[in-house]
Write an enzyme that holds these catalytic residues in place. Structure first.
Site, mmCIF file in Angstrom:
data_model
loop_
_atom_site.group_PDB
_atom_site.id
_atom_site.type_symbol
_atom_site.label_atom_id
_atom_site.label_comp_id
_atom_site.label_asym_id
_atom_site.label_seq_id
_atom_site.Cartn_x
_atom_site.Cartn_y
_atom_site.Cartn_z
ATOM 1 N N ASP A 195 0.828 -1.189 0.000
ATOM 2 C CA ASP A 195 0.000 0.000 0.000
ATOM 3 C C ASP A 195 0.872 1.252 0.000
ATOM 4 O O ASP A 195 1.875 1.327 0.716
ATOM 5 C CB ASP A 195 -0.895 -0.026 1.252
ATOM 6 C CG ASP A 195 -1.878 1.106 1.300
ATOM 7 O OD1 ASP A 195 -2.745 1.170 0.413
ATOM 8 O OD2 ASP A 195 -1.794 1.925 2.235
ATOM 9 N N GLU B 109 1.679 -0.123 -4.928
ATOM 10 C CA GLU B 109 0.730 0.900 -5.355
ATOM 11 C C GLU B 109 1.457 2.241 -5.378
ATOM 12 O O GLU B 109 1.905 2.726 -4.335
ATOM 13 C CB GLU B 109 -0.448 0.970 -4.377
ATOM 14 C CG GLU B 109 -1.416 2.101 -4.688
ATOM 15 C CD GLU B 109 -2.317 2.456 -3.514
ATOM 16 O OE1 GLU B 109 -3.470 2.839 -3.749
ATOM 17 O OE2 GLU B 109 -1.854 2.358 -2.348
#
Length: 556
Positions: free
Chosen positions: A218, A286
């Protein structure tokens, strides 16, 4: 539900053999948002046992791996992206034993297991932060990003939170500000502290030892901040990318000091060394950085050096013309070097592609076309739960919103709840077979008609067309690992080749609604009869109906 006897579908054994350390290159990854996937304990929230129960369904899709959004212990201010214990399962999702059983059952079906690793920040309920905020001289005092106020009491820098307002929160215990790129209850870890790096690597090792096959990282470019706490410069109007949301001032800055710092590369090399101790594992990052996606993907995924692959938000935008898609993909292919991209058209943070790109179109045609396009680009495709069914964005009324991001920016921005509503399994059930009680978000009424069991009965459904395509793709190696070259084509068409070890496959997509005939001088084609599409290739000519595709072998 969805046992082989019930569906009539035999599970497709993915070709991600552990002997191939590059199984991830071109693999199809199926993203699961556990809260909304399948509830087995009747609390209205999906759980790990719910994932285990549906593994036959997932395997029947012909995908190679599952990616689980966070299930760690959390107060759930941001639905698991605010972790309070990296080495345990939140009770709402189950137990570590449930996780181990799910992983083992997935592996039996040839499915790899990738989990979300959220290490740029923690919850303010994490023991690390509780200790850090207790004083200025405790053992973890420097584990988070603390700074004194300016003389006038204002925050140390002009940095902004993605979720609105300053990226700094005043703490009355230390009489200092702490940094948070997201919610105020999500304080940022201080990666300039070597002990912090060791602690998050230890958390990663905990899950690797339990048998996970990799991590989705993330906000992978948010780990480090500028140690000198310099203000971000503004972007001029002509510098702002088209993806900037005018309702959120975050996009008005050039974020050169609060993220994407050069020190990040050194940490990612440490993370890669850990992953390399576990052969066959992978990582997908990401990247949230407007205008730098190609450069960062290239540096972050440099072969054998840092993470394995990364995705940006360049195809998660409203823009979807053939010219736009070609530009984005060509720029990535030209600039990525030895790295590897991952592509997605939907995920848990953006409006579903069926509404973003497919509004006004025949969903039964558009949804399989979008899925096949994503799975044909050079890179690793991610499929978000429900995308295989052609789900569109749900309209969640304000009084039922859960997402703090949407609540803050309503009504101009309705948040992320519309793409997170429960997975519809059956049509004739109060909660679409997701749960026996009221779910945490309402089931979209229109999703009932697209329920998985309903589509399973229809050989020509979106679900079965996607299943057939992914199964066919498993044996077409150039679509997984081949180089990619675009060819000139008219209108809203995309035509490109994928070439690998002497075999070249031509892929053609018509994103428009009018028939197109395309002549490719100098190429002799053999139609591969890809399942689910009616386009044809004969000699040097392609014939494509609207929202259709064709795949052909280049024979000369």
């Amino acid at each position: 539900m969805f046992e082989e006897a019930e569906t009539g579908q035999e599970a497709v054994m993915p070709s991600n053999l552990i002997k191939d350390p590059d199984w991830w290159r071109g693999a199809v990854i199926y993203q699961i948002y556990p809260r909304s996937f399948n509830d087995t304990n009747g609390d209205g929230i999906g759980d790990l046992n719910g994932v285990t129960e549906k593994l036959d369904y997932i395997a029947s899709l012909g995908v190679d791996a599952i990616w689980l959004s966070p299930f760690f212990t959390s107060p759930m201010d941001d639905f698991g992206y605010d972790v309070s214990d990296y080495e345990d399962v939140d009770p709402m999702f189950g137990t570590l034993a449930d996780f181990d059983r799910m992983t083992a059952e997935a592996h039996k079906r040839g499915l790899k297991v990738v989990i979300d690793l959220v290490i740029s920040h923690t919850s303010d309920q994490h023991p690390w932060f509780k200790e850090s905020r207790s004083s200025k001289d405790n053992a973890k005092a420097d584990w988070f990003v603390w700074a004194d106020a300016k003389p006038d009491g204002t925050p140390p820098t002009n940095w902004l939170s993605i979720f609105g307002g300053p990226a700094w929160e005043w703490d009355s215990r230390r009489c200092q500000y702490y940094m948070h790129n997201f919610l105020a209850s999500q304080p940022d870890l201080n990666f300039h502290n070597a002990e912090v790096q060791d602690a998050v690597l230890k958390a990663a090792q905990f899950w690797l030892d339990r048998g996970v096959d990799g991590f989705r990282l993330d906000t992978v470019n948010f780990y480090f901040h500028d140690a000198d706490l310099r203000d971000n410069p503004p972007l001029s109007a002509d510098e702002m990318p088209s993806t900037v949301d005018p309702t959120n001032p975050y996009g008005f800055q050039d974020h050169v000091y609060d993220k994407t710092r050069p020190e990040n590369l050194v940490f990612l090399e440490k993370l890669r060394r850990l992953l390399d101790k576990y052969p066959g594992t992978t990582s997908v990052g990401e990247i949230g950085a407007d205008g730098q996606a190609v450069e960062l993907t290239a540096s972050y995924t440099e072969a054998d050096k840092r993470i394995h692959m990364a995705y940006s938000f360049d195809l998660l935008t409203p823009q979807h013309s053939a010219a736009y898609i070609r530009r984005i993909v060509e720029e990535m292919n030209a600039g990525i070097g030895s790295g590897w991209a991952s592509w997605a058209l939907s995920n848990h943070d953006v409006k579903r592609v069926g509404s973003r790109w497919g509004e006004g179109l025949d969903t039964r045609k558009f949804a399989p076309l979008g899925a096949a396009l994503c799975a044909s680009l050079r890179g690793t495709p991610c499929v978000y739960q429900g995308e295989e069914l052609g789900l569109t964005q749900a309209d969640v009324p304000f009084e039922k919103l859960q997402d703090p991001y949407g609540i803050r920016f309503w009504p101009e921005y309705k948040g992320r709840d519309g793409c997170r509503t429960p997975m519809p399994w059956v049509k004739d059930n109060a909660h679409a077979g997701f749960s026996d009680t009221d779910p945490w978000l309402p089931v979209a009424p229109e999703h009932r008609e697209q329920a998985a069991l309903e589509q399973d009965k229809d050989a020509g459904s979106i679900l079965n067309r996607n299943r057939a395509f992914y199964a066919w793709r498993q044996n077409v190696t150039p679509l997984k690992k081949g180089d990619m070259t675009f060819l000139e084509s008219p209108g809203e068409t995309l035509v490109f080749t994928r070439a690998h070890q002497g075999e070249t496959i031509l892929c053609a997509f018509n994103l428009g609604q009018s028939h197109e005939t395309i002549t490719l001088n100098g190429l002799e084609l053999e139609d591969l009869k890809a399942p689910g599409f009616t386009g044809t290739a004969q000699g040097t000519t392609l014939s494509l109906n609207g929202l259709d595709a064709v795949f052909a072998k280049v024979v000369s």
